[in-house]
Design an enzyme around this catalytic site. Structure first.
Site: not given
Length: 326
Positions: A2-3, A52, A212, A303
DNA sequence: TCTGTATGTCAAA
DNA sequence: TTGACCTACAGAC
């Protein structure tokens, strides 16, 4: 995974189905058992998200803090009253994906826990199961404040507040003002560092809730090179970036998924999501929707970073050396 | 059945 | 910069 938009949806869901209700809290898996006892039987007063993270306040002035990390997700179930209370479309699961509730069947209480259920919250009308969070703990208010203070401005601050106001809760803040203040803080944070903007967007202390996907997509939409040092963004670019992030994350809260493409760029066969949802995320090697250049992928700070080297070209360096001076 | 991957973060080297 | 951690699922064997 989840963002921020998922966490804000989750907060809404919690507010819808549990706020004002006494809840039993347990830990079928055991790892949250000691903390669960401290809040079990209390009334869940309200839930909100920042970045978050999800916070729930209980009637004994203790707070639940949850961070889903990479894998965390909630499952929900309940009776008609419970499902009807949800303003986000009665999802079964919020986290990496959401599944519509099965239509009929009598509610017989929560099911036998399946797999690693870290926390289970049960009200008179329904239940929520949490698996795989990176954080799930009970805190005093002072400790909550420490957590909140670590987080930079949240582009969804306004959306969350707007929602709460629509429910008639007496939250004082004005959503637009919250976002304006967030913007000023964001701009200030950018001006204070030479760190590439692509890294800055992933730093929760500088802006919270962006992950991301939103990082890659917002930079593409604003035609900003991820390598550009943050303090070299023009005032105009910083402003555009903040408000674009606000826009696409609010869309994410509304839709329950991330869709960042403009209508005219949805040029692939297949469904809107996920085939036509993104400009660069997981599109490495494919043609840029606007210029046709192959989308680039590079691993940065562990990332995956995706971008179009043509649409997101760094600004031309000013000619260097004494001869070029004023 | 096994392997790799995932929208995240932290601590250790 | 790397590894560890939390869990589920798709795809390869």
């Amino acid at each position: 995974m989840p963002e921020g938009h998922s966490l804000h949806r989750l907060a809404r869901q919690f507010d819808d189905v549990f706020a004002g209700q006494a809840v039993q809290v347990s830990s079928p898996q055991g790892r949250f058992a000691a903390d669960a006892e401290r809040i079990s039987g209390q009334q869940l007063e309200r839930a909100w998200a920042k970045g978050k993270q999800l916070f729930c306040q209980f009637s004994n002035d203790l707070y639940l803090r949850i961070h889903l990390g990479l894998y965390g997700a909630f499952d929900f179930g309940g009776d008609e009253f419970f499902r009807g209370a949800s303003s986000i479309g009665a999802p079964r699961r919020i986290g990496e994906r959401e599944v519509a509730a099965e239509a009929n069947g009598e509610y017989l209480g929560p099911p036998e826990p399946v797999g690693q259920v870290r926390a289970r919250i049960v009200s008179e009308h329904g239940w929520a199961d949490l698996r795989g969070p990176s954080a799930c703990e009970v805190l005093e208010w002072e400790q909550v404040q420490v957590q909140l203070d670590k987080l930079g401005p949240d582009p969804l601050a306004g959306a969350a507040i707007r929602f709460n106001q629509s429910k008639g809760r007496d939250l004082d803040a004005d959503p637009q003002a919250a976002l304006e203040a967030g913007y000023r803080q964001f701009r200030h944070n950018l001006s204070a560092t030479r760190t590439p903007i692509g890294l800055v967007l992933m730093n929760q202390a500088l802006i919270s809730g962006v992950g991301n996907i939103y990082r890659a997509e917002s930079l593409y939409r604003c035609r900003i090179s991820p390598q550009l040092p943050a303090n070299e963004l023009s005032a105009r670019a910083a402003k555009k970036l903040w408000w674009d992030i606000v826009q696409i994350m609010q869309d994410g809260v509304r839709d329950g998924k991330i869709i960042t493409t403009w209508q005219e760029d949805r040029n692939e066969p297949g469904p809107l999501w996920p085939d036509n949802a993104y400009y660069v995320y997981q599109r490495q090697g494919q043609a840029c929707r606007r210029c046709g250049t192959a989308i680039r992928l590079e691993e940065v700070a562990g990332r995956k970073l995706y971008w179009c080297t043509r649409c997101q070209r760094p600004p031309r360096k000013r000619p260097a050396g004494p001869a070029s001076g004023r």
